[in-house]
Scaffold this active site. Structure first.
Site, PDB file in Angstrom:
ATOM      1  N   ASN A   1       0.868  -1.180   0.000  1.00 25.99           N
ATOM      2  CA  ASN A   1       0.000   0.000   0.000  1.00 25.99           C
ATOM      3  C   ASN A   1       0.907   1.233   0.000  1.00 25.99           C
ATOM      4  OD1 ASN A   1      -1.780   2.055   0.528  1.00 25.99           O
ATOM      5  ND2 ASN A   1      -2.260   1.397   2.622  1.00 25.99           N
TER       6      ASN A   1
ATOM      7  N   LYS B   1       0.105   4.264  -0.264  1.00 24.36           N
ATOM      8  CA  LYS B   1      -0.549   5.444   0.335  1.00 24.36           C
ATOM      9  C   LYS B   1      -0.352   6.668  -0.577  1.00 24.36           C
ATOM     10  CE  LYS B   1       0.120   3.420   4.814  1.00 24.36           C
ATOM     11  NZ  LYS B   1      -0.111   3.561   6.234  1.00 24.36           N
TER      12      LYS B   1
ATOM     13  N   HIS C   1      -9.624   0.840   4.848  1.00 29.67           N
ATOM     14  CA  HIS C   1      -8.352   1.070   5.545  1.00 29.67           C
ATOM     15  C   HIS C   1      -8.612   2.020   6.716  1.00 29.67           C
ATOM     16  CE1 HIS C   1      -4.278   2.351   6.404  1.00 29.67           C
ATOM     17  NE2 HIS C   1      -3.859   1.275   5.750  1.00 29.67           N
TER      18      HIS C   1
ATOM     19  N   GLU D   1      -7.046   4.466   7.811  1.00 27.17           N
ATOM     20  CA  GLU D   1      -6.842   5.892   7.511  1.00 27.17           C
ATOM     21  C   GLU D   1      -8.060   6.466   6.789  1.00 27.17           C
ATOM     22  OE1 GLU D   1      -3.038   5.405   5.582  1.00 27.17           O
ATOM     23  OE2 GLU D   1      -2.178   4.849   7.513  1.00 27.17           O
TER      24      GLU D   1
ATOM     25  N   GLU E   1      -5.459  -5.316  10.441  1.00 29.41           N
ATOM     26  CA  GLU E   1      -4.436  -4.304  10.688  1.00 29.41           C
ATOM     27  C   GLU E   1      -4.734  -3.564  11.998  1.00 29.41           C
ATOM     28  OE1 GLU E   1      -2.459  -3.049   6.768  1.00 29.41           O
ATOM     29  OE2 GLU E   1      -4.191  -1.779   7.053  1.00 29.41           O
TER      30      GLU E   1
ATOM     31  N   GLY F   1       2.287   1.961  10.796  1.00 33.02           N
ATOM     32  CA  GLY F   1       3.223   3.076  10.675  1.00 33.02           C
ATOM     33  C   GLY F   1       3.928   3.451  11.964  1.00 33.02           C
TER      34      GLY F   1
ATOM     35  N   SER G   1       3.311  -2.436  10.322  1.00 29.10           N
ATOM     36  CA  SER G   1       4.770  -2.421  10.493  1.00 29.10           C
ATOM     37  C   SER G   1       5.446  -3.735  10.105  1.00 29.10           C
ATOM     38  CB  SER G   1       5.132  -2.022  11.934  1.00 29.10           C
ATOM     39  OG  SER G   1       4.668  -0.711  12.200  1.00 29.10           O
TER      40      SER G   1
HETATM   41  C1  PEP Z   1      -0.868  -0.003   6.038  1.00 28.52           C
HETATM   42  O1  PEP Z   1      -1.011   1.193   5.924  1.00 28.52           O
HETATM   43  O2  PEP Z   1      -1.696  -0.754   5.530  1.00 28.52           O
HETATM   44  C2  PEP Z   1       0.278  -0.495   6.806  1.00 28.52           C
HETATM   45  C3  PEP Z   1       0.244  -1.715   7.224  1.00 28.52           C
HETATM   46  O3  PEP Z   1       1.326   0.383   7.015  1.00 28.52           O
HETATM   47  P1  PEP Z   1       2.759   0.052   7.707  1.00 28.52           P
HETATM   48  O4  PEP Z   1       3.259  -1.219   7.101  1.00 28.52           O
HETATM   49  O5  PEP Z   1       3.600   1.225   7.378  1.00 28.52           O
HETATM   50  O6  PEP Z   1       2.493  -0.109   9.169  1.00 28.52           O
END
Ligand code: PEP
Length: 258
Positions: free
Chosen positions: A10, A12, A102, A104, A174, A180, A220
């Site tokens: 992803n 973003k 997601h 976000e 997630e 992040g 992460s």
């Molecule tokens: C994401 O935004 O779906 C995500 C898992 O980000 P990160 O790997 O940076 O934690």
């Protein structure tokens, strides 16, 4: 039942068209020695304006090892919805998958469970695959309502979908506190929650459907975490944010899932 692993990046709100093309080419170059059949399903999700550039790079390479996803869609087919993109438009741009729900988008853009459900239906109606995200906040985890919250998100996301549709869908668990932040969810705990999601799907549908759906972990994920995550019984792959932004780290994650 054996489920094919999925590694999805992803991107973003990163990468101009030139950078998207370079990153796509970089990933394919890192994977060029790998046998296509041995690879997991590898997916990249650039931002809308870079879909064309990434798709062109994929087509020019022609190796078929990497597939394209969008990070969002709207559930209506067309009309007066300024600023939105329909599933059909994203399919036309080369997308085979669309990430929905997601955290976000839920947090900053008001995406609700009902919208996630409508988007899932629209995506499946066009023959694309939804990657349905779910996850709890730190406050929900500390309050002990993680399982209740995730089960509710998933149940609402799947309302009205058939067994066949659910079997080919992808869920990404997630935990919001792990996105992040560099704080990966303990693999055994991620596996427990993902096992719980699989049970919810089995309860809503049947054993076969619950065993067929791919459920990813996201939060992460890094090259040095993927092997342990993939060794868990219920984790079928990863949705990767930060570590998908360089070809080297993303390719290492892909190879770690082989
Ligand atoms: C994401 O935004 O779906 C995500 C898992 O980000 P990160 O790997 O940076 O934690």
């Amino acid at each position: 039942m054996s489920r094919r692993a999925v590694i999805a990046g992803n991107w973003k709100m990163h990468n101009l068209q030139k950078e998207a093309a370079e990153l796509t080419n970089g990933i394919m170059s890192e994977l060029k020695e790998e046998n296509k059949e041995a690879l997991p399903e590898v997916i990249i999700a650039p931002t809308f304006t870079s879909l064309y550039a990434a798709n062109k790079a994929l087509k020019d390479c022609g190796c078929g090892k990497v597939r394209l996803a969008a990070q969002n869609c709207y559930f209506e087919e067309k009309g007066a919805f300024t600023g939105e993109c329909s599933v059909q438009m994203l399919k036309d741009a080369g997308c085979e998958y669309i990430i929905i729900g997601h955290s976000e988008r839920r947090e900053y853009f008001g995406e609700t469970d009902e919208m996630v459900n409508k988007k899932a239906k629209a995506i499946l109606n066009e023959g694309l695959v939804p990657i349905i995200c779910c996850g709890e906040s730190l406050a929900q985890r500390e309050a002990g309502v993680t399982d209740y919250h995730i089960a509710s998100q998933i149940t609402k996301a799947l309302i009205g979908l058939t067994k066949e549709e659910v079997s080919k869908s992808i869920i990404a668990y997630e935990p919001i506190w792990a996105i992040g932040t560099g704080k990966t969810c303990d693999s055994a705990e991620a596996n427990r929650v993902i096992g719980m999601i699989r049970k919810v799907v089995k309860g809503l549908y049947d054993e076969t459907t619950g065993e067929a759906i791919r459920i990813l972990y996201g939060g992460s994920v890094k090259p040095n975490t993927i092997k342990e995550q993939m060794a868990q019984s219920d984790i079928d792959g990863a949705l990767v944010g930060g570590a998908s932004l360089t070809a080297d780290s993303f390719a290492q994650i892909v190879k770690g899932a082989m």
